[in-house]
Design an enzyme around this catalytic site. Structure first.
Site, mmCIF file in Angstrom:
data_model
loop_
_atom_site.group_PDB
_atom_site.id
_atom_site.type_symbol
_atom_site.label_atom_id
_atom_site.label_comp_id
_atom_site.label_asym_id
_atom_site.label_seq_id
_atom_site.Cartn_x
_atom_site.Cartn_y
_atom_site.Cartn_z
ATOM 1 N N GLY A 84 28.325 48.040 28.387
ATOM 2 C CA GLY A 84 29.329 47.249 27.774
ATOM 3 C C GLY A 84 30.198 46.259 28.832
ATOM 4 O O GLY A 84 31.034 45.634 28.300
ATOM 5 N N SER A 85 30.110 46.645 30.098
ATOM 6 C CA SER A 85 30.833 45.868 31.094
ATOM 7 C C SER A 85 30.647 44.608 30.949
ATOM 8 O O SER A 85 29.669 44.124 30.728
ATOM 9 C CB SER A 85 30.623 46.438 32.570
ATOM 10 O OG SER A 85 31.167 47.834 32.791
ATOM 11 N N HIS A 137 40.894 38.591 49.161
ATOM 12 C CA HIS A 137 40.653 39.412 48.231
ATOM 13 C C HIS A 137 41.989 40.194 47.793
ATOM 14 O O HIS A 137 42.916 40.482 48.820
ATOM 15 C CB HIS A 137 39.708 40.360 48.416
ATOM 16 C CG HIS A 137 39.892 41.735 47.470
ATOM 17 N ND1 HIS A 137 40.285 42.928 47.876
ATOM 18 C CD2 HIS A 137 39.563 41.896 46.153
ATOM 19 C CE1 HIS A 137 40.277 43.721 46.948
ATOM 20 N NE2 HIS A 137 39.853 43.043 45.647
ATOM 21 N N ASN A 180 44.313 42.606 44.609
ATOM 22 C CA ASN A 180 43.871 43.445 43.560
ATOM 23 C C ASN A 180 45.254 44.142 43.072
ATOM 24 O O ASN A 180 45.819 44.960 44.098
ATOM 25 C CB ASN A 180 42.760 44.319 43.324
ATOM 26 C CG ASN A 180 42.654 45.240 42.343
ATOM 27 O OD1 ASN A 180 43.159 46.581 42.644
ATOM 28 N ND2 ASN A 180 42.827 44.926 41.111
ATOM 29 N N TYR A 181 45.893 43.978 41.970
ATOM 30 C CA TYR A 181 47.127 45.130 41.657
ATOM 31 C C TYR A 181 46.723 45.530 40.339
ATOM 32 O O TYR A 181 46.484 44.867 39.414
ATOM 33 C CB TYR A 181 48.357 43.944 41.924
ATOM 34 C CG TYR A 181 48.643 43.879 43.668
ATOM 35 C CD1 TYR A 181 49.137 44.780 44.231
ATOM 36 C CD2 TYR A 181 48.280 42.530 44.049
ATOM 37 C CE1 TYR A 181 49.073 44.688 45.555
ATOM 38 C CE2 TYR A 181 48.260 42.459 45.512
ATOM 39 C CZ TYR A 181 48.999 43.504 46.179
ATOM 40 O OH TYR A 181 48.912 43.382 47.407
ATOM 41 N N ARG A 182 47.190 46.854 40.257
ATOM 42 C CA ARG A 182 46.728 47.477 39.078
ATOM 43 C C ARG A 182 47.755 48.621 38.972
ATOM 44 O O ARG A 182 48.558 48.893 39.553
ATOM 45 C CB ARG A 182 45.194 48.116 39.037
ATOM 46 C CG ARG A 182 45.155 49.019 40.232
ATOM 47 C CD ARG A 182 43.686 49.170 40.512
ATOM 48 N NE ARG A 182 43.630 50.199 41.776
ATOM 49 C CZ ARG A 182 43.500 50.042 43.187
ATOM 50 N NH1 ARG A 182 43.483 48.539 43.279
ATOM 51 N NH2 ARG A 182 43.516 50.804 43.962
ATOM 52 N N SER A 199 42.890 40.978 39.781
ATOM 53 C CA SER A 199 41.966 41.024 40.740
ATOM 54 C C SER A 199 41.485 39.539 41.254
ATOM 55 O O SER A 199 41.140 38.920 40.407
ATOM 56 C CB SER A 199 40.675 41.893 40.939
ATOM 57 O OG SER A 199 40.219 41.708 39.936
#
Lengths: 450, 450
Positions: free
Chosen positions: B408-409, B255, B257-259, B241
């Site tokens: 935790g991110s 912008h 994003n590929y997921r 992303s």
């Protein structure tokens, strides 16, 4: 959005019922989020307006307790409904009930009930930034009602604070008067790009409505089931809220908000409560400023109950917490909600003390640093902190979240709390031992200042 | 946070089970929100790194369909679980299922399956900004797995895009490699305050875990009940992303994003799907730029299905909508989610086409406006639009919201999408007929560009 039955009672005695989409609503649990319709207009103050900071207007003690009789003598009644709106509006109260200590210290409250001035309502209104939301004639007619007394207090607080800021800045607040078509409205005062203040917003809102019983149940968290007439409960919410972002990084940002809710049951009895708080967000730690700010708040609190300051200071640190950063937004102050004890008179008296403490809390700090020189690096750090302020307000602040999610809200009044400018630097980490690192240290480990 | 059973399988064959708090998680429905632990380190590229924009790496068609056999040959398996994490991770998918049309156009997809290069994995890795998250030896061993092929694609996309931006800016990306202790990790590339780019972030993340059946049920919205071994389902999520904020107000923000998601059932069969999109946020409307951008995307889509572009263009306008402003974030592009048809090979081929379209979509626009002069007023308007960008990302973006809510991110990677600077002016309203007003008009009424 659910279509809901909206009952509007004008400030006259005529009653009209209509079907409408929910388009606005009540004040949320917190804060700088007024409740607002889209209709606004610029406004010039009443003639003879002058700064009345010195004229401490006081209210007569009415000696009311717990529940007050309502019925015909109440404020010309009211307005908006919608479960979603109210649910959200009071989510804050519920959250606080679960996570924070409650403001139930009725038995210990000092008896210091301040007498009010019998000043003429019209005369007092001349000092405001705008005529109040409610018709002056209605206020005069219902002078003794808590809703009238609170509306006068929030209008006075707005005027006193705006005028104090104008005096120090030399600039003038833009005054926008707006109304909700569902009932009520507000007055937004904003000064932008002034000499001292980058952005200063002081907002008042007064909204009315009806809740469904389900919404009312969610609104109050103390296990009380409220019974409405035909399933609906008249409701009103009002408050003053403000965020001031100065230009000079040595002058801290301040935020305050004082609000009042009322809900009326089938038998005419009322549930009511107050909420509010004042908190400081400096860019650099200045011990003396922090002590002055917290001491001034503590003095105001101590007049009413010795536990108010320590309890509400903790509540403030918890509320203004940017969880994903592991840091508070600023160095705190006080924050409370759901305050309905020991009685309405004393609770109002406490809120009045708090509201009247805003100017003495903040203005001495502004004046002290007015001419402090600052570097580009200090300005940058201020901008990074402003970014965190934006993060808190958009991600966590219940009032903002609720306002943005509500169709018909006056977005400009809700987002007036955002700074004029902000900055996000990737992996910004102040070097050890710097004043920036010391600031962060305090934000990560809130201090007891007094 | 609930304590949950976390099963970690290292990339070796040893299996260890442990109790742990959920401290990280899978990629959310959208977008520039990598999933991340706190452990990061700066990293210098592998030796012999050079820009390989021209070297179009292609994958062999594997001819797989719908479900693929998993079992022993799968990626070293693993990792994180936690209903909350996964529920949130996939909230986007659910939302899309309810509100948007679905990407179910299996029967119409063109047969254009692009052959892949049989290039050596190690050689290809040398072109990356950092070694991939998964051990190169593991990738080599599982060369044909979709998870390997997708990880190679996202690493290549990151490298190609970063290098194209570096070339035009003259600056260098800071490369941070981080890992999640629960499994997986990522690579964040950020260039800040460059000559051309105010802030440019390109992030890759690859995370693994186990879902509970309940979480898995919420994850997939097509009514399928997934059966896990001992109630748990192995899961992996990965994506690239990016958000690029240029300095010059005549160069738009982009912008993309590929997921890819994979979930494994008790019988070893896999559920998988792709999501992604590319969208443009100009400060001023430039018809030629908009046409170039949308045409380039349309061409990439049309190779796979004639409905992809029109459907995903609409989806994009709906997703990137700032509800409280009544305007879209930018002039759109494409956005899709939950894509698992007509078969894995073709879906991957489509995603590959999209990912490889990022540079040709954007770089010509950057180059065209590189030396455009601009005024202070134009810069101010850019800053106001940046403020809206922040509003969208903090208030609505599912990936950001999910990331911030997850302990935790890696916050810096999640918020790398925010601009370096932004501005909020009270009641900012462009005068009628100005180019600013024209921009707003398009944002309030999304156009069909091609």
């Amino acid at each position: 959005m659910a279509t809901i039955v909206l009952c509007l009672m004008a400030q006259t005695t005529t009653r009209r019922c209509l079907l409408a989409h929910l388009k606005g609503l009540a004040r949320a649990g917190e804060s700088h989020s007024p409740l607002v319709s889209a209709h606004s207009q610029s406004f010039t103050s009443l003639p003879r307006t002058r700064w009345s900071r010195g004229s401490s207007v006081r209210f007569m003690s009415q000696g009311t307790t717990g529940k007050t009789a309502a019925g015909g003598s109440r404020r010309g009644a009211l307005a908006l409904t919608g479960a979603a709106a109210v649910t959200a509006a009071v989510a804050g109260v519920l959250a606080n009930a679960n996570h924070f200590q409650r403001a139930e210290m009725a038995t210990k409250v000092s008896p210091a009930v301040v007498k009010e001035e019998e000043g003429d309502i019209l005369e007092r209104c001349r000092e405001f930034m705008s005529p109040p939301v409610t018709d002056i004639a209605v206020l005069q007619e219902r002078k003794g009602d808590m809703s009238t007394r609170m509306e006068m207090l929030i209008m006075e607080t707005q005027a006193d604070f705006c005028k104090a800021l104008q005096e120090v800045d030399g600039g003038t607040f833009k005054v926008d008067r707006w109304h909700r078509k569902e009932g009520g409205g507000g007055i937004s005062c904003v000064m932008q790009d002034g000499k001292v203040f980058e952005k200063a917003g002081v907002n008042v809102s007064v909204v009315f409505g009806h809740l469904t019983e389900e919404a009312a149940k969610q609104m109050r968290s103390r296990g009380k089931v409220l019974k409405g007439k035909d399933g609906k409960l008249p409701f009103c919410a009002m408050g003053v809220s403000s965020v001031i972002h100065p230009k000079n990084p040595h002058i801290p940002t301040v935020h305050f908000n004082y609000r009042y809710f009322e809900i009326e049951e089938e038998d005419g009895s009322k549930q009511w409560w107050f909420g509010g708080g004042t908190d400081l967000t400096p860019v650099y730690i200045n011990e003396e400023d922090a002590l002055h700010f917290h001491n001034t708040l503590k003095e105001a609190c101590d007049k009413h109950h010795s536990q108010y300051y320590p309890d509400f200071k903790k509540w403030c640190d918890r509320y203004f917490y940017i969880r994903h950063r592991g840091e508070t937004r600023g160095i705190g102050g006080i924050f409370f909600d759901d305050l309905d004890s020991p009685n309405q008179e004393e609770a109002f008296s406490f809120v009045k003390s708090c509201a009247r403490t805003v100017v003495p809390c903040y203005l001495p700090i502004v004046n002290k640093h007015l001419n402090d020189p600052f570097t580009e690096e200090e300005k940058d750090w201020q901008q990074v902190r402003r970014g965190r302020y934006v993060e808190f307000n958009l991600v966590y602040d219940r009032g903002v979240k609720f306002g943005l999610a509500t169709p018909g809200s006056r977005i400009e009044s809700i987002l007036m709390s955002l700074p004029l400018t902000a900055r996000w630097e990737y992996m910004h980490e102040p070097a050890k031992g710097t004043r920036e690192a010391k600031m962060l240290e305090v934000l990560q480990n809130p201090k007891e200042w007094v």
